[in-house]
Motif scaffolding. Structure first.
Motif, PDB file in Angstrom:
ATOM      1  N   PRO C  56       0.817  -1.228   0.000  1.00  0.00           N
ATOM      2  CA  PRO C  56       0.000   0.000   0.000  1.00  0.00           C
ATOM      3  C   PRO C  56       0.853   1.282   0.000  1.00  0.00           C
ATOM      4  O   PRO C  56       0.338   2.369  -0.241  1.00  0.00           O
ATOM      5  CB  PRO C  56      -0.813  -0.105   1.298  1.00  0.00           C
ATOM      6  CG  PRO C  56      -0.781  -1.530   1.678  1.00  0.00           C
ATOM      7  CD  PRO C  56       0.565  -2.026   1.214  1.00  0.00           C
ATOM      8  N   ASN C  57       2.149   1.137   0.279  1.00  0.00           N
ATOM      9  CA  ASN C  57       3.037   2.311   0.363  1.00  0.00           C
ATOM     10  C   ASN C  57       3.773   2.569  -0.945  1.00  0.00           C
ATOM     11  O   ASN C  57       4.608   3.460  -1.013  1.00  0.00           O
ATOM     12  CB  ASN C  57       4.075   2.127   1.478  1.00  0.00           C
ATOM     13  CG  ASN C  57       3.440   2.199   2.852  1.00  0.00           C
ATOM     14  OD1 ASN C  57       2.405   1.564   3.097  1.00  0.00           O
ATOM     15  ND2 ASN C  57       4.022   2.951   3.784  1.00  0.00           N
ATOM     16  N   TRP C  58       3.494   1.764  -1.959  1.00  0.00           N
ATOM     17  CA  TRP C  58       4.185   1.904  -3.257  1.00  0.00           C
ATOM     18  C   TRP C  58       3.152   2.250  -4.312  1.00  0.00           C
ATOM     19  O   TRP C  58       2.145   1.547  -4.480  1.00  0.00           O
ATOM     20  CB  TRP C  58       4.893   0.604  -3.631  1.00  0.00           C
ATOM     21  CG  TRP C  58       5.867   0.763  -4.779  1.00  0.00           C
ATOM     22  CD1 TRP C  58       5.562   1.076  -6.088  1.00  0.00           C
ATOM     23  CD2 TRP C  58       7.283   0.609  -4.735  1.00  0.00           C
ATOM     24  NE1 TRP C  58       6.712   1.141  -6.833  1.00  0.00           N
ATOM     25  CE2 TRP C  58       7.780   0.857  -6.044  1.00  0.00           C
ATOM     26  CE3 TRP C  58       8.181   0.294  -3.712  1.00  0.00           C
ATOM     27  CZ2 TRP C  58       9.154   0.796  -6.344  1.00  0.00           C
ATOM     28  CZ3 TRP C  58       9.541   0.237  -4.018  1.00  0.00           C
ATOM     29  CH2 TRP C  58      10.027   0.485  -5.316  1.00  0.00           C
ATOM     30  N   GLY C  59       3.362   3.372  -4.987  1.00  0.00           N
ATOM     31  CA  GLY C  59       2.392   3.809  -5.997  1.00  0.00           C
ATOM     32  C   GLY C  59       2.978   3.776  -7.397  1.00  0.00           C
ATOM     33  O   GLY C  59       4.138   4.111  -7.617  1.00  0.00           O
ATOM     34  N   ILE C  60       2.170   3.392  -8.346  1.00  0.00           N
ATOM     35  CA  ILE C  60       2.521   3.374  -9.777  1.00  0.00           C
ATOM     36  C   ILE C  60       1.230   3.654 -10.544  1.00  0.00           C
ATOM     37  O   ILE C  60       0.163   3.178 -10.152  1.00  0.00           O
ATOM     38  CB  ILE C  60       3.168   2.035 -10.185  1.00  0.00           C
ATOM     39  CG1 ILE C  60       3.628   2.052 -11.648  1.00  0.00           C
ATOM     40  CG2 ILE C  60       2.267   0.854  -9.914  1.00  0.00           C
ATOM     41  CD1 ILE C  60       4.988   2.614 -11.845  1.00  0.00           C
ATOM     42  N   GLY C  61       1.327   4.501 -11.591  1.00  0.00           N
ATOM     43  CA  GLY C  61       0.120   4.801 -12.358  1.00  0.00           C
ATOM     44  C   GLY C  61      -0.953   5.483 -11.538  1.00  0.00           C
ATOM     45  O   GLY C  61      -2.140   5.391 -11.838  1.00  0.00           O
ATOM     46  N   GLY C  62      -0.539   6.172 -10.457  1.00  0.00           N
ATOM     47  CA  GLY C  62      -1.492   6.921  -9.635  1.00  0.00           C
ATOM     48  C   GLY C  62      -2.248   6.058  -8.646  1.00  0.00           C
ATOM     49  O   GLY C  62      -3.116   6.552  -7.916  1.00  0.00           O
ATOM     50  N   LEU C  63      -1.888   4.768  -8.586  1.00  0.00           N
ATOM     51  CA  LEU C  63      -2.584   3.856  -7.673  1.00  0.00           C
ATOM     52  C   LEU C  63      -1.572   3.134  -6.783  1.00  0.00           C
ATOM     53  O   LEU C  63      -0.418   2.930  -7.181  1.00  0.00           O
ATOM     54  CB  LEU C  63      -3.364   2.815  -8.488  1.00  0.00           C
ATOM     55  CG  LEU C  63      -4.439   3.333  -9.434  1.00  0.00           C
ATOM     56  CD1 LEU C  63      -4.939   2.211 -10.346  1.00  0.00           C
ATOM     57  CD2 LEU C  63      -5.608   3.926  -8.631  1.00  0.00           C
ATOM     58  N   ALA C  64      -2.040   2.733  -5.616  1.00  0.00           N
ATOM     59  CA  ALA C  64      -1.197   1.873  -4.793  1.00  0.00           C
ATOM     60  C   ALA C  64      -1.146   0.502  -5.483  1.00  0.00           C
ATOM     61  O   ALA C  64      -2.081   0.115  -6.187  1.00  0.00           O
ATOM     62  CB  ALA C  64      -1.785   1.760  -3.392  1.00  0.00           C
ATOM     63  N   VAL C  65      -0.070  -0.229  -5.263  1.00  0.00           N
ATOM     64  CA  VAL C  65       0.157  -1.480  -6.010  1.00  0.00           C
ATOM     65  C   VAL C  65      -1.037  -2.440  -5.957  1.00  0.00           C
ATOM     66  O   VAL C  65      -1.447  -2.962  -7.000  1.00  0.00           O
ATOM     67  CB  VAL C  65       1.450  -2.174  -5.517  1.00  0.00           C
ATOM     68  CG1 VAL C  65       1.522  -3.626  -5.981  1.00  0.00           C
ATOM     69  CG2 VAL C  65       2.666  -1.376  -6.008  1.00  0.00           C
ATOM     70  N   PRO C  66      -1.644  -2.688  -4.763  1.00  0.00           N
ATOM     71  CA  PRO C  66      -2.757  -3.654  -4.750  1.00  0.00           C
ATOM     72  C   PRO C  66      -3.865  -3.261  -5.728  1.00  0.00           C
ATOM     73  O   PRO C  66      -4.341  -4.075  -6.511  1.00  0.00           O
ATOM     74  CB  PRO C  66      -3.227  -3.625  -3.295  1.00  0.00           C
ATOM     75  CG  PRO C  66      -2.042  -3.174  -2.512  1.00  0.00           C
ATOM     76  CD  PRO C  66      -1.346  -2.193  -3.398  1.00  0.00           C
ATOM     77  N   GLU C  67      -4.212  -1.972  -5.713  1.00  0.00           N
ATOM     78  CA  GLU C  67      -5.309  -1.511  -6.592  1.00  0.00           C
ATOM     79  C   GLU C  67      -4.850  -1.511  -8.055  1.00  0.00           C
ATOM     80  O   GLU C  67      -5.597  -1.849  -8.963  1.00  0.00           O
ATOM     81  CB  GLU C  67      -5.738  -0.109  -6.166  1.00  0.00           C
ATOM     82  CG  GLU C  67      -7.219   0.160  -6.374  1.00  0.00           C
ATOM     83  CD  GLU C  67      -7.563   1.625  -6.143  1.00  0.00           C
ATOM     84  OE1 GLU C  67      -6.930   2.236  -5.250  1.00  0.00           O
ATOM     85  OE2 GLU C  67      -8.406   2.160  -6.868  1.00  0.00           O
ATOM     86  N   PHE C  68      -3.578  -1.129  -8.254  1.00  0.00           N
ATOM     87  CA  PHE C  68      -3.032  -1.098  -9.628  1.00  0.00           C
ATOM     88  C   PHE C  68      -3.141  -2.487 -10.259  1.00  0.00           C
ATOM     89  O   PHE C  68      -3.527  -2.633 -11.424  1.00  0.00           O
ATOM     90  CB  PHE C  68      -1.571  -0.646  -9.588  1.00  0.00           C
ATOM     91  CG  PHE C  68      -0.884  -0.606 -10.925  1.00  0.00           C
ATOM     92  CD1 PHE C  68      -0.042  -1.649 -11.333  1.00  0.00           C
ATOM     93  CD2 PHE C  68      -1.081   0.465 -11.793  1.00  0.00           C
ATOM     94  CE1 PHE C  68       0.585  -1.614 -12.571  1.00  0.00           C
ATOM     95  CE2 PHE C  68      -0.462   0.488 -13.042  1.00  0.00           C
ATOM     96  CZ  PHE C  68       0.377  -0.544 -13.421  1.00  0.00           C
TER      97      PHE C  68
END
Lengths: 72, 72, 72, 72, 72, 72
Positions: C56-68
């Motif tokens: 949850p602390n890593w973002g890519i594409g404007g989303l946190a990884v789980p959601e991405f």
């Protein structure tokens, strides 16, 4: 084996363009000595990196430093 | 999605002012390949940033690099 | 005297909680060898720090990884 | 008291040598406001540092940016 | 407005799990005082962040710390 | 391709142990959007890493946060 990163604004020093080499040497010696005294760390493997940051690249209070200083 | 930051002193290279662009390309390719092999990370989202640090700004053994090299 | 910081997400590995110690040892050995080969840096003073970051602390594409990952 | 470090490539801006001072001011204001709104952090002690990285020093997809852009 | 990041291995201290809170307080006070003395920086806006790194996540000499210590 | 590192103290949020996942998602979305608007950066390759720091590990005004808050 500590690693210390010191970020300061690129100002002050003998010609206003940032800390002098002597200032940097004092910071390196001081923080290495601090880690040796407090945590018994070995100076020989204590790494210190000093980054100098241009004033427009440093923000505080929502403003870049030059503007912050005008307003405060 | 790994992020790798490589900090090296600004020296060496073809004209003594730091790693050449080819050196940097080799570091980028090498560390991206390493992460793909060891952790199966996707090269396409592996970010590598190389920082080159002036010698007076890098401390080891309580001394800035130029002085450290004089004394060792 | 290089300093390398590798940030990866806290996942994978033998129990899904992040790279195994063996993985980390391979990353440390690999990046140290890479710097020795490419820039002739001394392994004895090459520092490598691996940070493991919760998803949850890593973002890519404007989303946190789980959601991405749900959306892609 | 948050600390935010924004690393971007040294490109774009009015003369192609990186973000303009106005761009940087917008980033500083924007991220400080974001932290105030989302986490109720005090702008007065929110520190933002922007690093501009030369293109050969930034790797993605195993390539330095100039080469990455030629190939994609 | 300096920002200082101190990375040390998660060891030592009263129960072997890393520096004690008192140790950290001494590091914070010491480095803040150092920056005030050497560069006349304002303690009120000097930010210090201490990161504690697990031993398998810290590499020196191409080895993770536990293995490095076995071999040296 | 920007890389943003946000360091905040490990407090607040629903159970006092730091920002909630929703808070983090808002920070990731907000800073990614900010970089897209101001510098036209591609969200798909914008990396955001949020670090949560224990209070005794964060210093301001020469004191660790818990002590700083007692005294101010």
């Amino acid at each position: 084996m500590p690693y210390v990163n010191i970020k300061v604004t690129r100002e002050g020093g003998p010609d206003g363009t940032g800390p002098s080499d002597d200032h940097k040497a004092q910071l390196i010696a001081g923080v290495t000595d601090l880690l040796a005294r407090v945590l018994n760390k070995n100076p020989e493997t204590t790494v210190v990196v000093i980054d100098e940051v241009d004033l427009p690249n440093w923000g505080i209070g929502g403003l870049a430093v030059p503007e912050f200083r005008e307003k405060t």
